[in-house]
Design a protein around this motif. Structure first.
Motif, short mmCIF file in Angstrom:
data_model
loop_
_atom_site.label_atom_id
_atom_site.label_comp_id
_atom_site.label_asym_id
_atom_site.label_seq_id
_atom_site.Cartn_x
_atom_site.Cartn_y
_atom_site.Cartn_z
N UNK A 117 0.82 -1.21 0.00
CA UNK A 117 0.00 0.00 0.00
C UNK A 117 0.86 1.26 0.00
N UNK A 118 1.95 1.25 0.77
CA UNK A 118 2.84 2.41 0.78
C UNK A 118 3.46 2.68 -0.58
N UNK A 119 3.85 1.62 -1.29
CA UNK A 119 4.40 1.80 -2.63
C UNK A 119 3.38 2.39 -3.58
N UNK A 120 2.15 1.87 -3.55
CA UNK A 120 1.08 2.40 -4.41
C UNK A 120 0.83 3.88 -4.11
N UNK A 121 0.85 4.24 -2.82
CA UNK A 121 0.52 5.62 -2.44
C UNK A 121 1.60 6.60 -2.88
N UNK A 122 2.86 6.16 -2.89
CA UNK A 122 3.92 7.04 -3.38
C UNK A 122 3.97 7.09 -4.91
N UNK A 123 3.55 6.00 -5.57
CA UNK A 123 3.68 5.91 -7.02
C UNK A 123 2.53 6.60 -7.77
N UNK A 124 1.31 6.54 -7.21
CA UNK A 124 0.14 7.01 -7.94
C UNK A 124 -0.49 8.24 -7.30
N UNK A 125 -1.26 8.94 -8.07
CA UNK A 125 -1.98 10.12 -7.60
C UNK A 125 -2.96 9.71 -6.49
N UNK A 126 -2.94 10.44 -5.38
CA UNK A 126 -3.57 9.95 -4.15
C UNK A 126 -5.09 10.08 -4.15
N UNK A 127 -5.64 11.11 -4.76
CA UNK A 127 -7.11 11.24 -4.78
C UNK A 127 -7.74 10.08 -5.54
N UNK A 128 -7.11 9.68 -6.65
CA UNK A 128 -7.59 8.52 -7.40
C UNK A 128 -7.49 7.25 -6.56
N UNK A 129 -6.38 7.10 -5.82
CA UNK A 129 -6.21 5.94 -4.95
C UNK A 129 -7.34 5.87 -3.92
N UNK A 130 -7.68 6.99 -3.32
CA UNK A 130 -8.73 7.01 -2.29
C UNK A 130 -10.05 6.58 -2.90
N UNK A 131 -10.39 7.07 -4.09
CA UNK A 131 -11.67 6.70 -4.70
C UNK A 131 -11.75 5.20 -4.99
N UNK A 132 -10.65 4.61 -5.42
CA UNK A 132 -10.66 3.16 -5.70
C UNK A 132 -10.78 2.35 -4.40
N UNK A 133 -10.14 2.84 -3.35
CA UNK A 133 -10.25 2.16 -2.06
C UNK A 133 -11.69 2.22 -1.55
N UNK A 177 7.26 9.46 1.88
CA UNK A 177 6.43 9.68 3.06
C UNK A 177 5.36 8.60 3.22
N UNK A 178 4.71 8.21 2.12
CA UNK A 178 3.66 7.19 2.23
C UNK A 178 4.23 5.86 2.69
N UNK A 179 5.45 5.54 2.25
CA UNK A 179 6.06 4.28 2.69
C UNK A 179 6.45 4.34 4.17
N UNK A 180 6.85 5.51 4.65
CA UNK A 180 7.12 5.64 6.08
C UNK A 180 5.82 5.48 6.87
N UNK A 181 4.73 6.04 6.37
CA UNK A 181 3.45 5.88 7.05
C UNK A 181 2.99 4.43 6.97
N UNK A 182 3.30 3.76 5.86
CA UNK A 182 3.01 2.33 5.78
C UNK A 182 3.80 1.56 6.84
N UNK A 183 5.07 1.94 7.04
CA UNK A 183 5.87 1.32 8.10
C UNK A 183 5.25 1.58 9.46
N UNK A 184 4.75 2.79 9.64
CA UNK A 184 4.03 3.11 10.88
C UNK A 184 2.84 2.18 11.08
N UNK A 185 2.08 1.95 10.01
CA UNK A 185 0.92 1.05 10.10
C UNK A 185 1.34 -0.38 10.42
N UNK A 186 2.45 -0.82 9.83
CA UNK A 186 2.93 -2.17 10.10
C UNK A 186 3.28 -2.33 11.57
N UNK A 187 4.03 -1.36 12.09
CA UNK A 187 4.42 -1.44 13.50
C UNK A 187 3.22 -1.24 14.42
N UNK A 188 2.30 -0.37 14.04
CA UNK A 188 1.06 -0.25 14.80
C UNK A 188 0.36 -1.59 14.88
N UNK A 189 0.27 -2.26 13.73
CA UNK A 189 -0.41 -3.55 13.68
C UNK A 189 0.31 -4.58 14.55
#
Length: 649
Positions: free
Chosen positions: A96-112, A391-403
């Protein structure tokens, strides 16, 4: 003092330029009126609401009917369901972190959000047939959808908000999330008790999912920041690599560990509340909803308090304050209630009338407030100090450690409650005491938290600090701050007011004072003394100042060289000219007003030898426009500072 990362080279330059032409609102609530924040806020609000309608309805079904449906101990079922929701964060966060850094984020949110509509459609059918296995499987898919939303959610905020809006934006997201948790919790708890309640739950989650997708279509574009990266799916290698991104900035990684510990605590409390209500408080489902409501109100209130208490900057000093509250009120929750003898479970009215119930409710609110004060500054700090490109991958790391920490909390819950048969109040006590040990360790490893806490206490108890013209201090790049010297706490008051980290040049005997030495050393203050007394310290100070300015840092000096003994501004020494001759940078004159006569000044005798006159004394910090270095002679700077101070010693 340099109130930044443990390694100054890790600092990320800050800019106050908004991400589009919409004006910066005067308060955090004004963010709800601007398009770069409002649609995103309501999208995440509807998502969190839906999650909690589903989860609370399912948990109540498990707590009160689970053993009938599956013939498994409800303690194990509840903790198992929590684990199923968390597992996808391990499996999918790195991707998810890779997708968020690679693609436009508003489009990502709509697909989610489209994924959410599909999942909730199946959930409606599972609720209708009361299929517990299907519901728990769908809980896993809900976790997967949340795992993909998390990195986009927190990485899009700094793309749309200016740095001075970050704390307010995170506070609003925190408040909105927990208000939606509150409303979703209440809705799920109420609907599950109605006749044909499972049908109503199914309809509700489908309608809200569609509403969330609709509002997500209004989110402005947030361009991809690393479009060239190659997506790699392997969850094991990518999870480790993603955590590596978080470790690049040491203070960011430590902040992520602090955030993860918060979710350990939150999971420990929230997961056990249904059985705590049933077996300890001897109350029914309506009281479960009440307790979750009080906790959510606390989190929302604590989140909103952050911007007011921090002065619209990322204030790490609130973190120790929050962790202290988490332990104190967690311990009190263990002591709060002695259940009465009842033949059947109590409803809200009967529960509230029993001794100790107000104390339980207050403890949950105060635990929530403490959690809000703890988590909002850490989230904002991670966003601010992380390179945008990953930044999105760091937040993904945050989510992993949170989990991981939430799963750890679940496992410990199963161990203590399901296997060792410890009571839930004793489990809460162990968690609260464990928080004290973890906090003591973190604050010893990262003394910056303790230093900022001491500064925050000083600036919010002994003094009422007002300021004027602080916007003249540049948001990035080197500058020299020049100020009059009235008390031993001048530097602390300035540091507690400015958004940027500052390195202070401090007279060496003051640098060595007890307590202040810890603050100065942790903040990387620069000790200086007379060349006649210690030539090495004198020359080393100028070398350090020059290097700090070369690195683009702020440096603050007090050119009088010592505290005033009569309240007047003394002659400025020529060292300021030496600094500017070596490194010409803009100079910002500053003046402190109202400190003469305070406990830390020399009025009426040596400082700190008299009782303080009063608490909450009014102090002002005033800045003049930057002065070109070629005009900044010692005498010109003294005149500028004297004019700023005026008749306010």
């Amino acid at each position: 003092m340099c109130l930044q990362d443990l390694n100054p080279d890790e600092a990320i330059p800050m800019t106050s330029t908004p991400k589009n032409k919409e004006p910066i609102p005067q308060s955090q609530f004004g963010l709800l009126r601007i398009r770069r924040f409002a649609p995103f806020f309501w999208t995440q609000f509807f998502g969190a609401f839906n999650d909690n309608v589903f989860k609370n309805a399912l948990i109540i079904l498990i707590a009160y009917q689970g053993s009938r449906m599956l013939e498994i101990d409800t303690n194990i079922l509840i903790n198992l369901s929590a684990g199923l929701f968390i597992l996808p964060f391990f499996l999918f966060s790195a991707t998810a972190g890779q997708f968020s850094d690679k693609y436009e984020k508003a489009m990502m949110i709509r697909r989610i959000k489209l994924m959410e509509i599909v999942i909730m459609g199946f959930a409606a059918a599972a609720f209708y047939f009361e299929n517990m296995i299907a519901l728990m499987l769908l809980l896993f898919f809900m976790g997967a959808q949340s795992a993909f939303f998390g990195p986009v959610k927190y990485s899009i905020i700094p793309q749309h908000l200016a740095p001075e809006e970050l704390v307010g934006g995170n506070a609003m997201v925190g408040m909105g999330t927990f208000v939606s948790i509150l409303l979703g919790t209440i809705t799920g708890g109420v609907l599950v008790q109605l006749e044909n309640g499972t049908i109503w739950i199914g309809l509700t989650v489908c309608v809200v999912a569609i509403a969330g997708w609709g509002v997500s279509r209004l989110i402005p574009r947030a361009e991809a920041l690393s479009p060239s990266i190659t997506i790699r799916i392997n969850p094991l290698t990518q999870t480790w690599k993603t955590i590596g991104y978080a470790r690049r900035t040491h203070s960011v990684f430590l902040s992520i560990l602090g955030i993860s510990w918060f979710w350990f605590l939150g999971s420990a409390y929230l997961t056990q509340i249904p059985n705590f209500t049933r077996f300890v408080l001897r109350s029914d489902e309506s009281v479960v909803t009440l307790l979750l409501t009080m906790f959510s109100i606390g989190i929302g209130a604590g989140s909103l308090l952050c911007e007011k208490l921090s002065g619209q900057k990322v204030e790490l000093g609130l973190v120790p304050l929050g962790s202290l509250g988490l332990s104190l009120f967690g311990i009190d929750l263990f002591l709060a209630y002695d259940p009465p003898e009842v033949s059947q479970l109590m409803d809200i009215t009967r529960f509230i009338s029993t001794p100790g119930s107000p104390r339980v409710l207050c403890d949950l609110v105060l635990i929530g407030i403490s959690g809000g004060l703890y988590i909002v500054p850490l989230n904002a700090f991670v966003q601010l100090r992380t390179e945008p490109g990953y930044r999105a991958r760091v937040i993904a790391a945050n989510n992993i450690l949170n989990a991981f920490f939430m799963v750890l909390s679940t496992g410990i819950g199963i161990l203590f409650l399901g296997i060792l048969k410890l009571s839930i109040p004793h489990f809460f006590l162990i968690v609260a005491l464990g928080n004290i040990l973890v906090a003591a360790y973190i604050y010893s490893v990262v003394p910056e938290f303790t230093m900022r806490f001491l500064i925050w206490i000083l600036t919010h108890t002994l003094y009422r600090v007002r300021h004027e013209g602080l916007s003249r201090v540049p948001d990035e790049g080197a500058a020299l701050l020049v100020c009059n010297h009235v008390s031993y706490v001048d530097g602390l008051l300035i540091a507690g007011t400015l958004r940027r980290p500052v390195r202070f040049v401090v007279f060496e005997p003051i640098y060595r004072l007890p307590v202040l030495h810890f603050v100065f050393r942790t903040g990387k203050a620069i000790p200086i003394t007379s060349e006649n007394i210690d030539p090495q310290t004198f020359h080393q100070a100028f070398e350090t100042i020059d290097q700090a300015l070369a690195d683009g840092e702020l440096v603050c000096i007090f050119p009088e060289g010592k505290l005033t003994t009569d309240g007047n501004i003394q002659q400025f020494r020529p060292g300021v000219e030496t600094i500017l001759n070596r490194r010409p940078v803009p100079v910002i004159p500053m003046a402190l007003r109202g400190l003469w006569g305070s406990f830390f000044s020399h009025k009426g005798g040596p400082a700190m030898t008299r009782r303080p006159r009063r608490l909450r004394s009014k102090v002002e910090i005033v800045c003049a426009p930057p002065m070109p270095p070629e005009q900044a002679t010692a005498e010109a700077l003294r005149e500028a500072v004297a004019a700023l101070r005026g008749n306010h010693p």
